[in-house]
Write a protein that holds these residues in place. Structure first.
Motif, PDB file in Angstrom:
ATOM      1  N   LEU A   1       0.745  -1.161   0.146  1.00 40.07           N
ATOM      2  CA  LEU A   1       0.016  -0.067   0.162  1.00 40.07           C
ATOM      3  C   LEU A   1       0.809   1.324  -0.042  1.00 40.07           C
ATOM      4  O   LEU A   1       0.563   2.186  -0.766  1.00 40.07           O
ATOM      5  CB  LEU A   1      -0.956  -0.044   1.052  1.00 40.07           C
ATOM      6  CG  LEU A   1      -1.897  -1.234   1.177  1.00 40.07           C
ATOM      7  CD1 LEU A   1      -2.898  -0.955   2.570  1.00 40.07           C
ATOM      8  CD2 LEU A   1      -2.828  -1.377   0.112  1.00 40.07           C
ATOM      9  N   ASP A   2       1.782   1.178   0.807  1.00 37.24           N
ATOM     10  CA  ASP A   2       2.798   2.444   0.908  1.00 37.24           C
ATOM     11  C   ASP A   2       3.399   2.740  -0.363  1.00 37.24           C
ATOM     12  O   ASP A   2       3.633   3.800  -0.725  1.00 37.24           O
ATOM     13  CB  ASP A   2       4.073   2.443   1.777  1.00 37.24           C
ATOM     14  CG  ASP A   2       3.349   2.304   3.252  1.00 37.24           C
ATOM     15  OD1 ASP A   2       2.259   2.936   3.426  1.00 37.24           O
ATOM     16  OD2 ASP A   2       3.933   1.587   4.069  1.00 37.24           O
ATOM     17  N   LYS A   3       3.816   1.849  -1.118  1.00 33.27           N
ATOM     18  CA  LYS A   3       4.490   1.958  -2.441  1.00 33.27           C
ATOM     19  C   LYS A   3       3.510   2.465  -3.553  1.00 33.27           C
ATOM     20  O   LYS A   3       3.729   3.484  -4.199  1.00 33.27           O
ATOM     21  CB  LYS A   3       5.275   0.688  -2.883  1.00 33.27           C
ATOM     22  CG  LYS A   3       5.957   0.852  -4.393  1.00 33.27           C
ATOM     23  CD  LYS A   3       6.610  -0.345  -4.765  1.00 33.27           C
ATOM     24  CE  LYS A   3       7.255  -0.159  -5.932  1.00 33.27           C
ATOM     25  NZ  LYS A   3       8.250  -1.660  -6.582  1.00 33.27           N
TER      26      LYS A   3
ATOM     27  N   GLY B   1      -8.313   7.014  -2.218  1.00 29.91           N
ATOM     28  CA  GLY B   1      -9.369   6.770  -0.919  1.00 29.91           C
ATOM     29  C   GLY B   1      -9.342   5.535  -0.248  1.00 29.91           C
ATOM     30  O   GLY B   1      -9.429   5.127   0.800  1.00 29.91           O
ATOM     31  N   GLU B   2      -9.440   4.393  -1.265  1.00 26.89           N
ATOM     32  CA  GLU B   2      -9.490   3.299  -0.762  1.00 26.89           C
ATOM     33  C   GLU B   2      -8.245   2.670  -0.288  1.00 26.89           C
ATOM     34  O   GLU B   2      -8.370   1.999   0.502  1.00 26.89           O
ATOM     35  CB  GLU B   2      -9.743   2.308  -2.253  1.00 26.89           C
ATOM     36  CG  GLU B   2      -9.990   0.664  -1.900  1.00 26.89           C
ATOM     37  CD  GLU B   2     -11.025   0.502  -0.823  1.00 26.89           C
ATOM     38  OE1 GLU B   2     -10.882  -0.607  -0.145  1.00 26.89           O
ATOM     39  OE2 GLU B   2     -12.125   1.155  -1.099  1.00 26.89           O
ATOM     40  N   ILE B   3      -7.069   3.077  -0.847  1.00 23.02           N
ATOM     41  CA  ILE B   3      -5.799   2.759  -0.305  1.00 23.02           C
ATOM     42  C   ILE B   3      -5.709   3.292   1.315  1.00 23.02           C
ATOM     43  O   ILE B   3      -5.481   2.633   2.201  1.00 23.02           O
ATOM     44  CB  ILE B   3      -4.768   3.021  -0.755  1.00 23.02           C
ATOM     45  CG1 ILE B   3      -4.528   2.466  -2.287  1.00 23.02           C
ATOM     46  CG2 ILE B   3      -3.222   2.740  -0.205  1.00 23.02           C
ATOM     47  CD1 ILE B   3      -3.552   2.806  -3.141  1.00 23.02           C
ATOM     48  N   TYR B   4      -6.089   4.642   1.372  1.00 20.73           N
ATOM     49  CA  TYR B   4      -5.909   5.467   2.673  1.00 20.73           C
ATOM     50  C   TYR B   4      -6.764   4.508   3.554  1.00 20.73           C
ATOM     51  O   TYR B   4      -6.672   4.341   4.932  1.00 20.73           O
ATOM     52  CB  TYR B   4      -6.115   6.695   2.681  1.00 20.73           C
ATOM     53  CG  TYR B   4      -4.974   7.594   2.255  1.00 20.73           C
ATOM     54  CD1 TYR B   4      -3.985   7.543   3.216  1.00 20.73           C
ATOM     55  CD2 TYR B   4      -4.914   8.355   1.214  1.00 20.73           C
ATOM     56  CE1 TYR B   4      -2.809   8.034   2.746  1.00 20.73           C
ATOM     57  CE2 TYR B   4      -3.817   8.998   0.714  1.00 20.73           C
ATOM     58  CZ  TYR B   4      -2.724   8.979   1.639  1.00 20.73           C
ATOM     59  OH  TYR B   4      -1.824   9.859   1.272  1.00 20.73           O
ATOM     60  N   LYS B   5      -8.130   4.154   2.978  1.00 16.76           N
ATOM     61  CA  LYS B   5      -9.114   3.651   4.088  1.00 16.76           C
ATOM     62  C   LYS B   5      -8.516   2.258   4.639  1.00 16.76           C
ATOM     63  O   LYS B   5      -8.677   1.797   5.649  1.00 16.76           O
ATOM     64  CB  LYS B   5     -10.535   3.148   3.423  1.00 16.76           C
ATOM     65  CG  LYS B   5     -11.480   2.475   3.985  1.00 16.76           C
ATOM     66  CD  LYS B   5     -12.919   2.340   3.272  1.00 16.76           C
ATOM     67  CE  LYS B   5     -12.341   1.187   2.412  1.00 16.76           C
ATOM     68  NZ  LYS B   5     -14.063   0.601   1.877  1.00 16.76           N
TER      69      LYS B   5
END
Length: 315
Positions: free
Chosen positions: A265-267, A290-294
């Motif tokens: 997710l970070d990459k 938005g989905e990744i931050y969620k």
């Protein structure tokens, strides 16, 4: 929300945005007027450009990318031979000293510039480098994004615009160029996509296994990457986009999506943020951010990006 549902949602919206057609800009169209004064001249004042010239060229490039550097060198040489006013806008805002170090010979009719007001951010640039052809009123006649025979194609089109070759001669060149002398694989790739959309993934995989994946064009690679993502095969994406992802923003988005599906997710966030300002279909990018931050539990950022996505009519 199941990530496969999200994948289908975003990819279905993404089909048009990532396919590179004849015109490599999403928000700028033929006939639109480019305000040259929005750019800041580095080696010369842009106001000195011959206003009566029937043809002008505008190159968008980056001094930190090898493909762009190779292209700007050819651009300077081609402009010198054709004798047309040319503007090379470095979107990374390199100094003139740095540009001279890269290009060596700048040419009498080549104006180097920066995008001082960020006007190109709204053009929806699919790929860099890209050359725009302008008429004497600075209206867009056409544009060519980076692909096979790029330098030759730009030069021949200038010859056509300036009357050095006829329309018939130019079309003959187009029809006999290496870009067009083989049968396109797009119909087969598009048929595989339709099988997936019709709920026949196994049939799609079978046809995909028989597809000749050698010597693909940029457009074919982008469509094939989309197929791999639809089939939940993100590991294949990196290989198929090798060689074009450094300069093609659509390819960068696909790579970021593959990284996300692989769980990094970070990459994926870093990759998406690196194209946030230049990716033309921002609603899709915002939705994925938005989905990744969620998933990371950062609901504040997730809400902000989902809100941006909604405001861009993504949902």
């Amino acid at each position: 929300m199941n990530y496969r549902i999200i994948l289908g949602c975003i990819l279905s919206l993404l089909i048009v945005s990532t396919v590179i057609g004849a015109f490599p800009l999403q928000q700028l169209e033929k006939g639109d007027t480019v305000s040259i004064q929005e750019f800041k001249g580095l080696n010369k004042e842009l106001s000195n450009i011959d206003k009566n010239s029937e043809t002008k060229l505008l190159l968008l490039w980056r001094h930190d990318k090898r493909t762009s550097v190779d292209t700007v060198k050819s651009f300077v040489e081609m402009c010198g031979k054709r004798g047309v006013p040319c503007i090379a806008v470095d979107l990374q805002n390199g100094t003139m000293e740095k540009i001279k170090e890269i290009v060596e010979k700048t040419g009498e009719n080549v104006y180097f510039a920066h995008d001082k007001s960020g006007v190109t951010e709204d053009w929806g640039i699919f790929t860099l480098p890209v050359t725009l052809f302008l008429d004497k009123d600075n209206k867009v006649v056409n544009a060519v994004g980076y692909e096979g025979q790029y330098a030759v194609k730009v030069g021949r089109y200038v010859d056509y615009l300036t009357g050095k070759i006829s329309e018939e001669e130019f079309k003959k060149f187009e029809n006999t160029s290496d870009v067009n002398d083989r049968r396109s694989k797009l119909p087969k790739i598009n048929f595989i996509k339709r099988l997936i959309e019709d709920g026949q993934p196994e049939d799609a995989k079978e046809r995909l296994s028989k597809l000749d994946k050698k010597d693909l064009s940029m457009e074919e690679k982008l469509n094939l990457a989309e197929v791999y993502l639809k089939l939940d095969m993100p590991d294949k994406v990196e290989k198929v986009l090798e060689g074009i992802s450094e300069y093609n923003v659509g390819a960068k988005f696909y790579r970021a999506y593959a990284v996300y599906l692989n769980g990094d997710l970070d990459k994926a966030l870093d990759m998406l943020h690196s194209i946030e300002k230049i990716y033309p279909q921002k609603k899709k990018l915002f939705y994925l951010l938005g989905e990744i931050y969620k998933q990371k539990g950062d609901y504040k950022n997730a809400a902000e990006y989902f809100e941006k996505s909604c405001s861009n009519s993504a949902i």
